[in-house]
Design a protein around this motif. Structure first.
Motif: not given
Length: 423
Positions: A180-184, A85-91
Motif C-alpha cells: 500500500v505504501s508504494y501505491v501512495a 512503485d506500482i510494480a513493487r506494490a504488485l510484487l
C-alpha cells in the motif's frame, strides 16, 4: 547560497513527491523486518534460507545499476518511477495472497525480494536525476534534507511499527502495508505536476558502462565514491563483529545492545535536520569535514569502551549518537554535491555508476569481517572496521573539497593534484 527556506510549504509539487516518498520509506522498513519474519515464523526457515532471501534482495544493487542508468538517461524519469512503485506494490501483494492461498514458499519469497529490489534500483536511479529537475538548484539542498530526513525517521520508527503490525496481523499480512505504501508513493509522484525537462537526445556511441567514467574522472565524484566505498566495506567489518563483541564477549544484554544501537538513528535524524544550518555557518566543505570527524572518528572509541552492563551500553549509545549525527549531515551534503557536479546529460548513468561501486564492495566487507573476526577476534575486527571508516575520509581531505563555500563551487575546475591533504 545553500538553500531557500520553507520548500515544503511553498512547493506543492515537491510536497506531493516528498509525502509519497515518506510513506514508502516507512513501508520499506516494514518489509525489511516482516519478510524475514515470514520465512522464520510462517515457513519455519533456517538461517541459510533467510540468508538466501536477503541475498536475493541485495543482488539487484550489483547486477542492474549500470544498465538501468544507461536506459533511463534518455527517458522521462517520472513515469518510470511511477511504474516502479506500482510494480513493487504488485510484487509485495503476492506474499499475503500466496499465504492465504497456501502456496507461500521460500523460493517465492526470494523471487519477490529480487524483483522488488530490481524495481527499487530503477526508482532510486530515476529519483537521483528527477529531484534536481523538480526543484530549482538553490532549493536542492533543502529537498535532499527533506528526503533524507524521511528516510532516517523511517529507519528509527519503522522497525517498531513493523513489530506492531506483525504482532497484530501476522508477518505475511503485514507485508501488505508496504504494498500500500508504494501505491501512495506512486500517487505522490503522479501528483507532482511540474513539467519534466525533455531528456537529452540518445548518444548512439554511449555504452552502459559509461556511468563509471564520471565517478573516476571527476575529482569530486572520485573522492566521494572512494570515500563511500571504503566506508561501506569497513562498516560491514565493523557491524557484523560488533554484536559478537558486545553481546558475546562483553556480556551486554541484547535489549540494552539494541537500545544503544538505536541512538545512531536518533543522531542521524538530528544531523540531517542540522546539515544545512551547519553548511551555512561553516561553509560546505568545512561542514562536510566536521561531519566526517563525527561519523568516522567517534567509532574508533567503541573497541576501547570500558565497563559492563548499563555503563557499557551508555558508552556505546553516546558513540552511536555522535557517529549518527555526523552521518546524517554527510548524507545530505554528499547527495547534493553529487547531483550538482554530475554531468547534466548523464545524471542517471553517473548515479548508477556510483551506486554500483559503493554497493558492490559490501559482500567483500562481509567476507573480510568474518575472516578477521574468526581469526583475530571480534574486538580486533571492530577496531579494524572503525579504523577503515576513519581512513575513508582521506580522499575528502583535499583542499578543494575543504574549501567549498557552496556545492555550486565544485563546478569550477580545481587542481587536485596540487592540493595538499589536511594536516
Amino acid at each position: 547560497m545553500v538553500t531557500n527556506p520553507g520548500l515544503l510549504k511553498r512547493d506543492r509539487d515537491f510536497r506531493w513527491f516528498w509525502s509519497g516518498h515518506t510513506i514508502s520509506a516507512f513501508g520499506t522498513q516494514i518489509t525489511a523486518v516482516a519478510l524475514p519474519l515470514v520465512a522464520v515464523l510462517t515457513l519455519h526457515s533456517d538461517a541459510a534460507e533467510v540468508a538466501a532471501i536477503s541475498t536475493a534482495a541485495f543482488l539487484p544493487n550489483v547486477i542492474f545499476p549500470l544498465v538501468v542508468g544507461h536506459r533511463l538517461e534518455h527517458r522521462r524519469r517520472r513515469n518510470v518511477m511511477i511504474g516502479s512503485d506500482i510494480a513493487r506494490a504488485l510484487l509485495l501483494a503476492v506474499v499475503p495472497l500466496a499465504y492465504v492461498a497456501g502456496v507461500l514458499s521460500v523460493p517465492l519469497l526470494a523471487v519477490v525480494a529480487f524483483l522488488a529490489g530490481a524495481a527499487g534500483v530503477v526508482f532510486d536511479t530515476g529519483s537521483f536525476a528527477y529531484v534536481p529537475n523538480m526543484v530549482d538548484e538553490v532549493d536542492l539542498p533543502a529537498a535532499n534534507r527533506a528526503v533524507q530526513g524521511s528516510r532516517t525517521a523511517s529507519e528509527i520508527a519503522g522497525p517498531g511499527i513493523a513489530g506492531v503490525l506483525v504482532n497484530l496481523l501476522g508477518p505475511a499480512i503485514a507485508v501488505l502495508a508496504d504494498a500500500v505504501s508504494y501505491v501512495a508513493s506512486a500517487i505522490g509522484v503522479a501528483a507532482a505536476k511540474r513539467p519534466e525537462p525533455a531528456p537529452p537526445a540518445p548518444d548512439l556511441e554511449a555504452r552502459f558502462w559509461d556511468g563509471l567514467r564520471p565517478v573516476v574522472t571527476n575529482p569530486f565524484l572520485r573522492a566521494l565514491t572512494v570515500h563511500a566505498a571504503t566506508y561501506n566495506m569497513a562498516w560491514q567489518i565493523f557491524s557484523i563483529n560488533l554484536v559478537v563483541y558486545m553481546v558475546t564477549d562483553r556480556g551486554l544484554n541484547a535489549g540494552l545492545f539494541g537500545l544503544a544501537l538505536s541512538a545512531s538513528g536518533v543522531g542521524a535524524f538530528i544531523g540531517t535536520m542540522a546539515a544545512l544550518r551547519l553548511a551555512r555557518a561553516l561553509g560546505y566543505g568545512k561542514a562536510f569535514a566536521s561531519a566526517l570527524a563525527f561519523s568516522t572518528g567517534v567509532p574508533l572509541l567503541i573497541a576501547l569502551l570500558p565497563g559492563r552492563g548499563a555503563g557499557l551500553a551508555a558508552g556505546l549509545a553516546v558513540c552511536q549518537l555522535a557517529a549518527g549525527f555526523g552521518l546524517g549531515i554527510a548524507n545530505v551534503l554528499s547527495l547534493t554535491l553529487r547531483q550538482i557536479v554530475a554531468p547534466k546529460g548523464s545524471l542517471t548513468r553517473t548515479g548508477a555508476g556510483y551506486r554500483l561501486i559503493i554497493y558492490g564492495v559490501i559482500p567483500l566487507g562481509s567476507a573480510l569481517g568474518g575472516l578477521i573476526g574468526s581469526t583475530l577476534g571480534s574486538q580486533v575486527a571492530v577496531a579494524a572496521g572503525s579504523a577503515g571508516m576513519a581512513l575513508s575520509t582521506i580522499p575528502m581531505t583535499a583542499r578543494p573539497i575543504r574549501g567549498l563555500a557552496a556545492p555550486e563551487d565544485a563546478r569550477q575546475p580545481r587542481p587536485f593534484a596540487a592540493s595538499a591533504p589536511a594536516a
